[in-house]
Design a protein around this motif. Structure first.
Motif, PDB file in Angstrom:
ATOM      1  N   ALA A   1       0.842  -1.218   0.000  1.00 20.26           N
ATOM      2  CA  ALA A   1       0.000   0.000   0.000  1.00 20.26           C
ATOM      3  C   ALA A   1       0.868   1.255   0.000  1.00 20.26           C
ATOM      4  O   ALA A   1       0.563   2.237  -0.686  1.00 20.26           O
ATOM      5  CB  ALA A   1      -0.932  -0.025   1.207  1.00 20.26           C
ATOM      6  N   HIS A   2       1.949   1.235   0.771  1.00 21.64           N
ATOM      7  CA  HIS A   2       2.853   2.405   0.785  1.00 21.64           C
ATOM      8  C   HIS A   2       3.412   2.651  -0.624  1.00 21.64           C
ATOM      9  O   HIS A   2       3.501   3.796  -1.071  1.00 21.64           O
ATOM     10  CB  HIS A   2       4.009   2.166   1.759  1.00 21.64           C
ATOM     11  CG  HIS A   2       3.775   2.726   3.139  1.00 21.64           C
ATOM     12  ND1 HIS A   2       4.056   4.025   3.475  1.00 21.64           N
ATOM     13  CD2 HIS A   2       3.288   2.156   4.259  1.00 21.64           C
ATOM     14  CE1 HIS A   2       3.756   4.250   4.747  1.00 21.64           C
ATOM     15  NE2 HIS A   2       3.288   3.114   5.256  1.00 21.64           N
ATOM     16  N   ILE A   3       3.794   1.575  -1.302  1.00 23.25           N
ATOM     17  CA  ILE A   3       4.391   1.737  -2.637  1.00 23.25           C
ATOM     18  C   ILE A   3       3.314   2.183  -3.638  1.00 23.25           C
ATOM     19  O   ILE A   3       3.548   3.062  -4.468  1.00 23.25           O
ATOM     20  CB  ILE A   3       5.094   0.425  -3.058  1.00 23.25           C
ATOM     21  CG1 ILE A   3       6.255   0.157  -2.091  1.00 23.25           C
ATOM     22  CG2 ILE A   3       5.628   0.513  -4.504  1.00 23.25           C
ATOM     23  CD1 ILE A   3       6.865  -1.218  -2.195  1.00 23.25           C
ATOM     24  N   LEU A   4       2.121   1.611  -3.496  1.00 23.03           N
ATOM     25  CA  LEU A   4       0.994   2.025  -4.340  1.00 23.03           C
ATOM     26  C   LEU A   4       0.709   3.529  -4.147  1.00 23.03           C
ATOM     27  O   LEU A   4       0.324   4.233  -5.089  1.00 23.03           O
ATOM     28  CB  LEU A   4      -0.228   1.206  -3.932  1.00 23.03           C
ATOM     29  CG  LEU A   4      -1.321   0.896  -4.924  1.00 23.03           C
ATOM     30  CD1 LEU A   4      -0.795   0.266  -6.209  1.00 23.03           C
ATOM     31  CD2 LEU A   4      -2.324  -0.065  -4.269  1.00 23.03           C
ATOM     32  N   ALA A   5       0.901   4.016  -2.928  1.00 23.59           N
ATOM     33  CA  ALA A   5       0.685   5.443  -2.655  1.00 23.59           C
ATOM     34  C   ALA A   5       1.818   6.296  -3.217  1.00 23.59           C
ATOM     35  O   ALA A   5       1.683   7.517  -3.315  1.00 23.59           O
ATOM     36  CB  ALA A   5       0.554   5.669  -1.151  1.00 23.59           C
ATOM     37  N   GLY A   6       2.962   5.656  -3.549  1.00 19.71           N
ATOM     38  CA  GLY A   6       4.058   6.421  -4.150  1.00 19.71           C
ATOM     39  C   GLY A   6       5.402   6.292  -3.474  1.00 19.71           C
ATOM     40  O   GLY A   6       6.354   6.977  -3.868  1.00 19.71           O
TER      41      GLY A   6
ATOM     42  N   ASP B   1       6.010  -1.462 -11.397  1.00 19.69           N
ATOM     43  CA  ASP B   1       4.746  -1.863 -12.048  1.00 19.69           C
ATOM     44  C   ASP B   1       3.527  -1.255 -11.341  1.00 19.69           C
ATOM     45  O   ASP B   1       2.472  -1.105 -11.949  1.00 19.69           O
ATOM     46  CB  ASP B   1       4.583  -3.392 -12.048  1.00 19.69           C
ATOM     47  CG  ASP B   1       5.597  -4.076 -12.956  1.00 19.69           C
ATOM     48  OD1 ASP B   1       6.220  -3.375 -13.779  1.00 19.69           O
ATOM     49  OD2 ASP B   1       5.761  -5.310 -12.826  1.00 19.69           O
ATOM     50  N   PHE B   2       3.663  -0.968 -10.045  1.00 18.92           N
ATOM     51  CA  PHE B   2       2.479  -0.460  -9.322  1.00 18.92           C
ATOM     52  C   PHE B   2       2.771   0.775  -8.473  1.00 18.92           C
ATOM     53  O   PHE B   2       1.863   1.371  -7.889  1.00 18.92           O
ATOM     54  CB  PHE B   2       1.867  -1.576  -8.457  1.00 18.92           C
ATOM     55  CG  PHE B   2       2.771  -2.122  -7.387  1.00 18.92           C
ATOM     56  CD1 PHE B   2       2.683  -1.659  -6.089  1.00 18.92           C
ATOM     57  CD2 PHE B   2       3.713  -3.116  -7.674  1.00 18.92           C
ATOM     58  CE1 PHE B   2       3.499  -2.175  -5.085  1.00 18.92           C
ATOM     59  CE2 PHE B   2       4.534  -3.634  -6.682  1.00 18.92           C
ATOM     60  CZ  PHE B   2       4.425  -3.156  -5.380  1.00 18.92           C
ATOM     61  N   ARG B   3       4.029   1.222  -8.441  1.00 14.33           N
ATOM     62  CA  ARG B   3       4.369   2.368  -7.580  1.00 14.33           C
ATOM     63  C   ARG B   3       3.569   3.614  -7.986  1.00 14.33           C
ATOM     64  O   ARG B   3       3.556   3.997  -9.153  1.00 14.33           O
ATOM     65  CB  ARG B   3       5.860   2.673  -7.651  1.00 14.33           C
ATOM     66  CG  ARG B   3       6.243   3.881  -6.843  1.00 14.33           C
ATOM     67  CD  ARG B   3       7.714   4.155  -6.833  1.00 14.33           C
ATOM     68  NE  ARG B   3       8.432   3.165  -6.050  1.00 14.33           N
ATOM     69  CZ  ARG B   3       9.439   2.437  -6.499  1.00 14.33           C
ATOM     70  NH1 ARG B   3       9.853   2.560  -7.743  1.00 14.33           N
ATOM     71  NH2 ARG B   3      10.034   1.567  -5.720  1.00 14.33           N
ATOM     72  N   GLY B   4       2.909   4.200  -7.006  1.00 14.01           N
ATOM     73  CA  GLY B   4       2.171   5.464  -7.230  1.00 14.01           C
ATOM     74  C   GLY B   4       0.882   5.291  -8.004  1.00 14.01           C
ATOM     75  O   GLY B   4       0.251   6.284  -8.363  1.00 14.01           O
ATOM     76  N   LYS B   5       0.488   4.044  -8.264  1.00  8.93           N
ATOM     77  CA  LYS B   5      -0.651   3.832  -9.167  1.00  8.93           C
ATOM     78  C   LYS B   5      -1.948   3.526  -8.447  1.00  8.93           C
ATOM     79  O   LYS B   5      -2.823   2.848  -8.980  1.00  8.93           O
ATOM     80  CB  LYS B   5      -0.315   2.706 -10.164  1.00  8.93           C
ATOM     81  CG  LYS B   5       0.823   3.115 -11.105  1.00  8.93           C
ATOM     82  CD  LYS B   5       1.102   2.066 -12.156  1.00  8.93           C
ATOM     83  CE  LYS B   5       2.246   2.523 -13.070  1.00  8.93           C
ATOM     84  NZ  LYS B   5       2.758   1.436 -13.897  1.00  8.93           N
ATOM     85  N   VAL B   6      -2.085   4.025  -7.211  1.00  8.41           N
ATOM     86  CA  VAL B   6      -3.334   3.790  -6.486  1.00  8.41           C
ATOM     87  C   VAL B   6      -4.492   4.395  -7.288  1.00  8.41           C
ATOM     88  O   VAL B   6      -4.368   5.475  -7.872  1.00  8.41           O
ATOM     89  CB  VAL B   6      -3.263   4.370  -5.051  1.00  8.41           C
ATOM     90  CG1 VAL B   6      -3.044   5.876  -5.021  1.00  8.41           C
ATOM     91  CG2 VAL B   6      -4.506   4.001  -4.270  1.00  8.41           C
ATOM     92  N   LYS B   7      -5.604   3.636  -7.335  1.00  5.59           N
ATOM     93  CA  LYS B   7      -6.754   4.081  -8.147  1.00  5.59           C
ATOM     94  C   LYS B   7      -7.722   4.878  -7.271  1.00  5.59           C
ATOM     95  O   LYS B   7      -7.887   4.572  -6.094  1.00  5.59           O
ATOM     96  CB  LYS B   7      -7.485   2.856  -8.710  1.00  5.59           C
ATOM     97  CG  LYS B   7      -6.625   2.059  -9.668  1.00  5.59           C
ATOM     98  CD  LYS B   7      -7.332   0.755 -10.065  1.00  5.59           C
ATOM     99  CE  LYS B   7      -6.362  -0.181 -10.740  1.00  5.59           C
ATOM    100  NZ  LYS B   7      -6.652  -1.584 -10.459  1.00  5.59           N
ATOM    101  N   THR B   8      -8.371   5.845  -7.883  1.00 12.58           N
ATOM    102  CA  THR B   8      -9.407   6.584  -7.149  1.00 12.58           C
ATOM    103  C   THR B   8     -10.777   6.192  -7.707  1.00 12.58           C
ATOM    104  O   THR B   8     -10.870   5.612  -8.780  1.00 12.58           O
ATOM    105  CB  THR B   8      -9.207   8.105  -7.285  1.00 12.58           C
ATOM    106  OG1 THR B   8      -9.113   8.416  -8.677  1.00 12.58           O
ATOM    107  CG2 THR B   8      -7.942   8.551  -6.584  1.00 12.58           C
TER     108      THR B   8
END
Ligand code: SIN
Length: 312
Positions: free
Chosen positions: A260-265, A304-311
């Motif tokens: 989740a931290h990486i998904l957030a950036g 592949d997923f860093r910073g890519k959290v979806k809204t």
């Protein structure tokens, strides 16, 4: 095949995990245990120029949903940690290391940066602007003017890679103001967040607070703070120049929280309370859980997923 390699500034690490400063990093023995663990690297305890005993005990308590601490910057003094990182950096097996400093005044911060500048230290220096636990010393990074002055002065004398450790912010206007300030400087990274300062845990049975210093007020860590940490990582990733990397810290209990931290950036992720609870073996579990999750999701690299959290 999953690859956990990450880079920050011009440095590369085998995986994005490391300790949060203040946990398992006071002594050379603890630091060596981190190096021997599956952590990607380490950061030393935030140093002052001289040894500090810190606040009276009990000053750290594990709680069901996290932890509360008011350590008060106990540490062995800058020379101790500087000697450690200088001694290790000649070893090709050792990753680049982070050296943290937290002066009790701007003059002390500048004095420590000047000392580091004079050495051959070739890792990353972290200026901690967010310790909530020294009585009478407010967290510098809640004072925007003082932060800007600090960074002006720091970058006029310090030319090695520098990051800052920030407290949590809670209003979008604060993210805007702080990001505008940070974007003016050649920062290698920010580290967000320090503990959520000045929480108060009360045990109802004994009708008593959990720690001795400051009447029980202390920084919260662990599960209590994960959403606040993710918000700070993501809000800063949306606002900072892409050259400024982000270390996400706060609330990591398992591989999904790292994800989740990486998904957030986040470029790297630090572990505090869970490391205090489990010891350095936590890094073996976290890297395995992160690898398993990435495999399930068919991701091969963190990019592949860093910073890519979806809204929604
Ligand atoms: C402490 O030593 O009180 C914790 C340091 C910090 O929160 O920056």
């Amino acid at each position: 095949m999953v690859n956990l390699t990450t880079s920050l500034h011009n440095y590369t690490f085998q995986n994005p995990l490391m300790n949060a400063s203040g946990v398992h990093c006071y002594t050379t023995e603890q630091l060596d245990e981190l190096l021997a663990s599956d952590a990607g690297t380490l950061v030393t305890k935030s140093a002052t120029t001289e040894y500090r005993q810190g606040n009276p005990e009990p000053r750290y308590r594990n709680l069901a949903l996290g932890s509360i601490n008011s350590m008060g910057l106990p540490n062995e003094g800058l020379k101790y940690y500087l000697d450690y990182v200088l001694g290790k950096q000649t070893d090709a097996q050792v990753p680049p290391l982070f050296l943290s400093v937290a002066g009790l005044s701007m003059a002390e911060d500048l004095e420590m940066l000047a000392q580091i500048e004079k050495t051959d230290f070739n890792g990353l220096t972290e200026l901690n602007l967010s310790c909530p636990n020294v009585p009478g010393k407010p967290q510098v990074a809640y004072d925007f003017e003082a932060t800007e002055k600090m960074l002006d002065e720091a970058f006029s004398i310090f030319h090695k890679p520098l990051g800052v450790k920030l407290p949590p912010y809670f209003d979008l206007a604060q993210f805007d103001i702080m990001a505008n300030i940070l974007n003016k400087y050649p920062l290698a990274y920010i580290n967000t967040i320090n503990s959520v300062g000045n929480g108060l845990y009360i045990d109802v049975d004994s009708e008593t607070v959990a720690i001795k210093p400051k009447g029980g007020f202390g920084g919260l860590g662990g599960a209590y703070i994960l959403p606040t940490a993710l918000a700070n990582v993501h809000a800063f990733r949306q606002r900072l120049n892409p050259e400024i990397a982000i270390i996400g810290t706060g609330g990591v209990q398992n591989g999904a929280d790292v994800f989740a931290h990486i998904l957030a950036g986040a470029d790297m992720v630090q572990v505090g309370t869970q490391l205090a609870k489990d010891g350095p073996a936590v890094f073996t579990r976290l890297t395995q859980e992160l690898t398993n999750l990435m495999t399930e999701k068919n991701y091969q690299t963190l990019a592949d997923f860093r910073g890519k959290v979806k809204t929604l």
